[in-house]
Design a protein around this motif. Sequence first.
Motif, PDB file in Angstrom:
ATOM      1  N   MET A  23      28.020  -7.121   8.420  1.00  9.97           N
ATOM      2  CA  MET A  23      28.222  -8.360   7.648  1.00  9.97           C
ATOM      3  C   MET A  23      29.080  -8.012   6.431  1.00  9.97           C
ATOM      4  SD  MET A  23      25.365 -10.866   5.974  1.00  9.97           S
ATOM      5  CE  MET A  23      24.698 -11.206   7.581  1.00  9.97           C
ATOM      6  N   ASP A  79      30.024 -12.963   3.674  1.00 12.36           N
ATOM      7  CA  ASP A  79      28.840 -13.472   4.358  1.00 12.36           C
ATOM      8  C   ASP A  79      27.588 -13.252   3.514  1.00 12.36           C
ATOM      9  OD1 ASP A  79      30.381 -14.344   6.453  1.00 12.36           O
ATOM     10  OD2 ASP A  79      30.105 -12.498   7.633  1.00 12.36           O
ATOM     11  N   ARG A  80      27.499 -12.072   2.891  1.00 16.70           N
ATOM     12  CA  ARG A  80      26.323 -11.777   2.057  1.00 16.70           C
ATOM     13  C   ARG A  80      26.218 -12.745   0.873  1.00 16.70           C
ATOM     14  NH1 ARG A  80      26.162  -5.158   1.672  1.00 16.70           N
ATOM     15  NH2 ARG A  80      25.706  -4.776   3.922  1.00 16.70           N
ATOM     16  N   THR A 109      27.430 -15.724   0.692  1.00 18.84           N
ATOM     17  CA  THR A 109      27.065 -17.055   1.199  1.00 18.84           C
ATOM     18  C   THR A 109      25.570 -17.151   1.455  1.00 18.84           C
ATOM     19  OG1 THR A 109      29.270 -17.293   2.206  1.00 18.84           O
ATOM     20  CG2 THR A 109      27.483 -18.734   3.038  1.00 18.84           C
ATOM     21  N   THR A 110      25.024 -16.058   2.095  1.00 18.09           N
ATOM     22  CA  THR A 110      23.581 -16.046   2.388  1.00 18.09           C
ATOM     23  C   THR A 110      22.777 -16.100   1.111  1.00 18.09           C
ATOM     24  OG1 THR A 110      23.988 -14.757   4.419  1.00 18.09           O
ATOM     25  CG2 THR A 110      21.762 -14.737   3.481  1.00 18.09           C
ATOM     26  N   VAL A 119      22.918 -19.665  -0.432  1.00 15.96           N
ATOM     27  CA  VAL A 119      22.101 -20.645   0.316  1.00 15.96           C
ATOM     28  C   VAL A 119      20.636 -20.426   0.035  1.00 15.96           C
ATOM     29  CG1 VAL A 119      21.413 -21.370   2.631  1.00 15.96           C
ATOM     30  CG2 VAL A 119      23.838 -20.992   2.092  1.00 15.96           C
ATOM     31  N   THR A 120      20.211 -19.139   0.058  1.00 19.99           N
ATOM     32  CA  THR A 120      18.807 -18.816  -0.202  1.00 19.99           C
ATOM     33  C   THR A 120      18.402 -19.267  -1.587  1.00 19.99           C
ATOM     34  OG1 THR A 120      18.959 -16.908   1.277  1.00 19.99           O
ATOM     35  CG2 THR A 120      17.126 -16.971  -0.297  1.00 19.99           C
TER      36      THR A 120
END
Length: 244
Positions: A1, A5-6, A8-9, A12-13
């Motif tokens: 990843m 991507d990290r 974004t994660t 969102v979290t």
Amino acid sequence: MNLLDRLTTILVTATLTSVVWIVFGGTLIELAESRQGAQSVRPAEAAPSPTNEETGAGGDLAPAAQSAGDPAETTMVPRADTPSPASATPENEPGPATLRIPVMNVAASELTDTFSDRRGEADVRLHEAIDIMAPEGTSVLAAAPGTVAKLHRSKAGGNAIYVRSTDLERIYYYAHLADYADGLREGQRIRAGQRLGTVGSSGNASPEAPHLHFAILETTADAAWWEPANAINPYPLLIAGREE
């Protein structure tokens, strides 16, 4: 990843976590405030009963008219004292000093004591009554309350009335009337001062001297109106307390 991507994660979290805390945190705060409010709001305490000092009386209390500003508010006021039936004073037979003069517009000073006069042939009969002189047609009034025992017409007394006292132990006799009051009947209860008829000269009275022949007879409760009785002098009873 990769790095994008990290990020974004993580974003969102963090967003989801913030939303969860906002939703559940607000709910918890509302529940806490509601519980606190429920504890601070309680039914009103029952007001103590008014004391005698507050009401000004020791008797029963009655609701007063409700306030126009607050229909639900009712104050208490002392109930008016009501006399018991036992305290009511009945209408008793009047005493000697309260007999009414039985002819209208005749004053005590105009009365003459004729009780001991002699009447009849050779003056052998005691009068045992008082003659109250007045113009023919003058109203005859009841000297005391009672019941009409007899409306009697005779050669001597003419149109006469026997009235029995309320205790049945006295008879008031009115004689030589011109006529009886309209509607007067035997058995009728009458009050002191009630009109019984009019002065006249019926019977053996002289037409030139119309008057009321008034007698008082003491009897017993079980005696009939026509039975012998003891005559008492009306004159002292009629002038008592009225001497001029």
